[in-house]
Design a protein around this motif. Structure first.
Motif, PDB file in Angstrom:
ATOM      1  N   GLY A  20       0.804  -1.212   0.000  1.00 56.84           N
ATOM      2  CA  GLY A  20       0.000   0.000   0.000  1.00 56.84           C
ATOM      3  C   GLY A  20       0.837   1.262   0.000  1.00 56.84           C
ATOM      4  O   GLY A  20       1.641   1.513  -0.902  1.00 56.84           O
ATOM      5  N   ALA A  21       0.673   2.074   1.043  1.00 50.51           N
ATOM      6  CA  ALA A  21       1.293   3.401   1.101  1.00 50.51           C
ATOM      7  C   ALA A  21       2.813   3.304   1.138  1.00 50.51           C
ATOM      8  O   ALA A  21       3.397   2.276   1.491  1.00 50.51           O
ATOM      9  CB  ALA A  21       0.782   4.139   2.334  1.00 50.51           C
ATOM     10  N   ASP A  22       3.458   4.402   0.756  1.00 45.76           N
ATOM     11  CA  ASP A  22       4.918   4.489   0.836  1.00 45.76           C
ATOM     12  C   ASP A  22       5.382   4.270   2.269  1.00 45.76           C
ATOM     13  O   ASP A  22       4.666   4.564   3.233  1.00 45.76           O
ATOM     14  CB  ASP A  22       5.396   5.854   0.349  1.00 45.76           C
ATOM     15  CG  ASP A  22       5.191   6.057  -1.143  1.00 45.76           C
ATOM     16  OD1 ASP A  22       4.992   5.045  -1.854  1.00 45.76           O
ATOM     17  OD2 ASP A  22       5.214   7.218  -1.586  1.00 45.76           O
ATOM     18  N   ILE A  23       6.597   3.785   2.410  1.00 42.09           N
ATOM     19  CA  ILE A  23       7.201   3.579   3.721  1.00 42.09           C
ATOM     20  C   ILE A  23       8.054   4.800   4.047  1.00 42.09           C
ATOM     21  O   ILE A  23       8.919   5.199   3.263  1.00 42.09           O
ATOM     22  CB  ILE A  23       8.047   2.300   3.735  1.00 42.09           C
ATOM     23  CG1 ILE A  23       7.152   1.083   3.449  1.00 42.09           C
ATOM     24  CG2 ILE A  23       8.753   2.138   5.071  1.00 42.09           C
ATOM     25  CD1 ILE A  23       7.918  -0.211   3.296  1.00 42.09           C
ATOM     26  N   HIS A 214      21.914   1.949  14.881  1.00 39.97           N
ATOM     27  CA  HIS A 214      20.562   1.538  14.522  1.00 39.97           C
ATOM     28  C   HIS A 214      20.605   0.928  13.121  1.00 39.97           C
ATOM     29  O   HIS A 214      20.950   1.605  12.156  1.00 39.97           O
ATOM     30  CB  HIS A 214      19.610   2.733  14.568  1.00 39.97           C
ATOM     31  CG  HIS A 214      19.447   3.302  15.947  1.00 39.97           C
ATOM     32  ND1 HIS A 214      18.742   2.670  16.935  1.00 39.97           N
ATOM     33  CD2 HIS A 214      19.918   4.458  16.487  1.00 39.97           C
ATOM     34  CE1 HIS A 214      18.764   3.402  18.037  1.00 39.97           C
ATOM     35  NE2 HIS A 214      19.475   4.483  17.789  1.00 39.97           N
ATOM     36  N   HIS A 215      20.279  -0.344  13.048  1.00 39.77           N
ATOM     37  CA  HIS A 215      20.265  -1.070  11.778  1.00 39.77           C
ATOM     38  C   HIS A 215      18.820  -1.095  11.285  1.00 39.77           C
ATOM     39  O   HIS A 215      17.941  -1.642  11.960  1.00 39.77           O
ATOM     40  CB  HIS A 215      20.766  -2.499  11.967  1.00 39.77           C
ATOM     41  CG  HIS A 215      22.128  -2.604  12.589  1.00 39.77           C
ATOM     42  ND1 HIS A 215      23.289  -2.365  11.877  1.00 39.77           N
ATOM     43  CD2 HIS A 215      22.513  -2.908  13.855  1.00 39.77           C
ATOM     44  CE1 HIS A 215      24.332  -2.536  12.668  1.00 39.77           C
ATOM     45  NE2 HIS A 215      23.884  -2.865  13.879  1.00 39.77           N
ATOM     46  N   ILE A 216      18.577  -0.514  10.111  1.00 40.90           N
ATOM     47  CA  ILE A 216      17.204  -0.394   9.609  1.00 40.90           C
ATOM     48  C   ILE A 216      17.160  -0.799   8.140  1.00 40.90           C
ATOM     49  O   ILE A 216      17.945  -0.308   7.320  1.00 40.90           O
ATOM     50  CB  ILE A 216      16.674   1.044   9.810  1.00 40.90           C
ATOM     51  CG1 ILE A 216      16.636   1.368  11.310  1.00 40.90           C
ATOM     52  CG2 ILE A 216      15.287   1.206   9.169  1.00 40.90           C
ATOM     53  CD1 ILE A 216      16.127   2.743  11.641  1.00 40.90           C
ATOM     54  N   ARG A 217      16.226  -1.686   7.829  1.00 44.47           N
ATOM     55  CA  ARG A 217      16.041  -2.165   6.452  1.00 44.47           C
ATOM     56  C   ARG A 217      14.613  -1.852   6.015  1.00 44.47           C
ATOM     57  O   ARG A 217      13.647  -2.236   6.681  1.00 44.47           O
ATOM     58  CB  ARG A 217      16.300  -3.671   6.369  1.00 44.47           C
ATOM     59  CG  ARG A 217      15.858  -4.318   5.061  1.00 44.47           C
ATOM     60  CD  ARG A 217      16.338  -5.755   4.967  1.00 44.47           C
ATOM     61  NE  ARG A 217      17.789  -5.793   4.779  1.00 44.47           N
ATOM     62  CZ  ARG A 217      18.489  -6.930   4.672  1.00 44.47           C
ATOM     63  NH1 ARG A 217      17.872  -8.100   4.774  1.00 44.47           N
ATOM     64  NH2 ARG A 217      19.798  -6.880   4.479  1.00 44.47           N
ATOM     65  N   THR A 218      14.478  -1.164   4.891  1.00 44.72           N
ATOM     66  CA  THR A 218      13.165  -0.868   4.320  1.00 44.72           C
ATOM     67  C   THR A 218      12.759  -1.996   3.378  1.00 44.72           C
ATOM     68  O   THR A 218      13.480  -2.294   2.422  1.00 44.72           O
ATOM     69  CB  THR A 218      13.190   0.464   3.555  1.00 44.72           C
ATOM     70  OG1 THR A 218      13.578   1.513   4.443  1.00 44.72           O
ATOM     71  CG2 THR A 218      11.815   0.781   2.980  1.00 44.72           C
ATOM     72  N   PRO A 219      11.625  -2.651   3.652  1.00 44.78           N
ATOM     73  CA  PRO A 219      11.201  -3.750   2.758  1.00 44.78           C
ATOM     74  C   PRO A 219      10.985  -3.261   1.334  1.00 44.78           C
ATOM     75  O   PRO A 219      10.609  -2.107   1.106  1.00 44.78           O
ATOM     76  CB  PRO A 219       9.882  -4.217   3.385  1.00 44.78           C
ATOM     77  CG  PRO A 219       9.935  -3.762   4.807  1.00 44.78           C
ATOM     78  CD  PRO A 219      10.708  -2.476   4.784  1.00 44.78           C
ATOM     79  N   ARG A 224      10.027   0.036  -7.399  1.00 43.81           N
ATOM     80  CA  ARG A 224      11.460   0.032  -7.124  1.00 43.81           C
ATOM     81  C   ARG A 224      12.016   1.407  -6.829  1.00 43.81           C
ATOM     82  O   ARG A 224      13.052   1.537  -6.148  1.00 43.81           O
ATOM     83  CB  ARG A 224      12.208  -0.612  -8.301  1.00 43.81           C
ATOM     84  CG  ARG A 224      13.712  -0.759  -8.086  1.00 43.81           C
ATOM     85  CD  ARG A 224      14.373  -1.519  -9.208  1.00 43.81           C
ATOM     86  NE  ARG A 224      14.294  -0.810 -10.484  1.00 43.81           N
ATOM     87  CZ  ARG A 224      15.128   0.174 -10.844  1.00 43.81           C
ATOM     88  NH1 ARG A 224      16.101   0.565 -10.037  1.00 43.81           N
ATOM     89  NH2 ARG A 224      14.991   0.740 -12.022  1.00 43.81           N
ATOM     90  N   THR A 225      11.346   2.472  -7.300  1.00 45.69           N
ATOM     91  CA  THR A 225      11.874   3.823  -7.079  1.00 45.69           C
ATOM     92  C   THR A 225      11.815   4.212  -5.598  1.00 45.69           C
ATOM     93  O   THR A 225      12.438   5.186  -5.200  1.00 45.69           O
ATOM     94  CB  THR A 225      11.098   4.856  -7.912  1.00 45.69           C
ATOM     95  OG1 THR A 225       9.725   4.894  -7.478  1.00 45.69           O
ATOM     96  CG2 THR A 225      11.156   4.513  -9.395  1.00 45.69           C
ATOM     97  N   GLY A 226      11.064   3.463  -4.788  1.00 45.35           N
ATOM     98  CA  GLY A 226      10.999   3.749  -3.360  1.00 45.35           C
ATOM     99  C   GLY A 226      11.919   2.888  -2.511  1.00 45.35           C
ATOM    100  O   GLY A 226      11.919   3.004  -1.282  1.00 45.35           O
TER     101      GLY A 226
END
Length: 288
Positions: A20-23, A214-219, A224-226
């Motif tokens: 859905g919405a952008d992260i 802080h280790h952070i991964r965006t799914p 793909r542009t996000g």
């Protein structure tokens, strides 16, 4: 994922993030440079207080919570109902209305107010990040009123020692949940991190001692542009890192000395609240 001896391993497993919405992006905020910051539902005010300071938060529509650490000075909270003096670490909850704090020493104090408070909502250094509500974050709906009515409440940490069967020392109010995590002496074991994600709430990780990575991964979503590179951001204290849903995250103590984090959520977490014995003041603040 959590190790089997981590109390959080018994929590319900969250599902995969939807498309859905952008992260939103994570935010790393140095509180010495930006002492007033916000997330979607909460404003955090960091004050390097001095003897004799008079801190007036104004007449609030919601609660005021004061996070008191080992380095905080003693202070007195004044409300229409009287005065309450605090001289020990823990959480102080002040009911809606007018209040002020008279400071009796030097040191940091952290105040939490709802992000909709007219006197505070636009004062945050990162206010532009919330010019529009983040669609993936649930808006605050206050939990029920205290069982015995509104009053100033003080929850000293000295009365609740750390317990490995419980995750930190957790207190909740109608609007906030604050988890005082155990102090970490020296760096965290890199083989025992705990990457996980939340479906619909932000986490504010307040560093009050030491340094953290802080280790952070965006799914990856279909667009793909996000997509973002993984982040491994080292930040000292005092600082707050705002972790958006549904990013995968874990925080690694990095200083050779003392390290301490305090996690803040708004609204209170349902999953933590459902664990027997985890919320230490559950008798005062009923669940919905």
């Amino acid at each position: 994922m959590y190790d089997k001896d981590d109390p959080r391993s018994a929590l319900a497993t969250a599902g995969r993030p939807d498309a859905g919405a952008d992260i939103a992006a994570a935010q790393y905020l140095d509180l010495t440079a930006t002492p007033i910051v916000r997330a979607q539902n909460v404003v955090l005010i960091h004050t390097d207080a001095r003897e004799g300071d008079d801190l007036d938060t104004g007449a609030l529509e919601g609660e005021l919570a004061v996070v008191v650490t080992d380095a905080s000075p003693a202070f007195t909270v004044f409300t229409d109902a009287g005065a309450t003096t605090v001289d020990t670490p823990g959480l102080v909850v002040v009911p809606p209305g007018a209040s002020r704090i008279s400071v009796h020493g030097d040191g940091p104090l952290v105040r939490l107010v709802e992000a909709t408070e007219p006197a505070w909502r636009d004062r945050a250094a990162n206010a532009d990040a919330y010019a529009k509500d983040h669609e993936r974050v649930a808006l605050l709906r206050r939990w029920p009123e205290p069982a015995d009515g509104p009053r100033v409440r003080v929850y000293p940490l000295s009365e609740v020692p750390d317990d490995p069967k419980r995750f930190g020392r957790i207190f909740r109010t109608r609007s906030f949940m604050v988890n005082f995590l155990p102090r970490q002496d020296g760096p965290r074991d890199p083989h025992r991190l705990s990457p996980h994600h939340h479906d619909d709430f932000e986490q504010l990780s307040l560093a009050v001692q030491g340094e953290y990575v802080h280790h952070i991964r965006t799914p990856w979503l279909p667009d793909r542009t996000g997509w973002r590179e993984d982040e491994h951001v080292r930040i000292g204290s005092p600082s707050v890192t705002i972790i958006p849903p549904p990013t995968v995250h874990t925080s690694e103590a990095a200083d050779p000395g003392a390290n301490q984090l305090i996690d803040i959520f708004s609204p209170p977490r349902q999953d933590f609240s459902e664990k027997p014995g985890w919320v230490l003041n559950a008798d005062d603040y009923p669940m919905p």
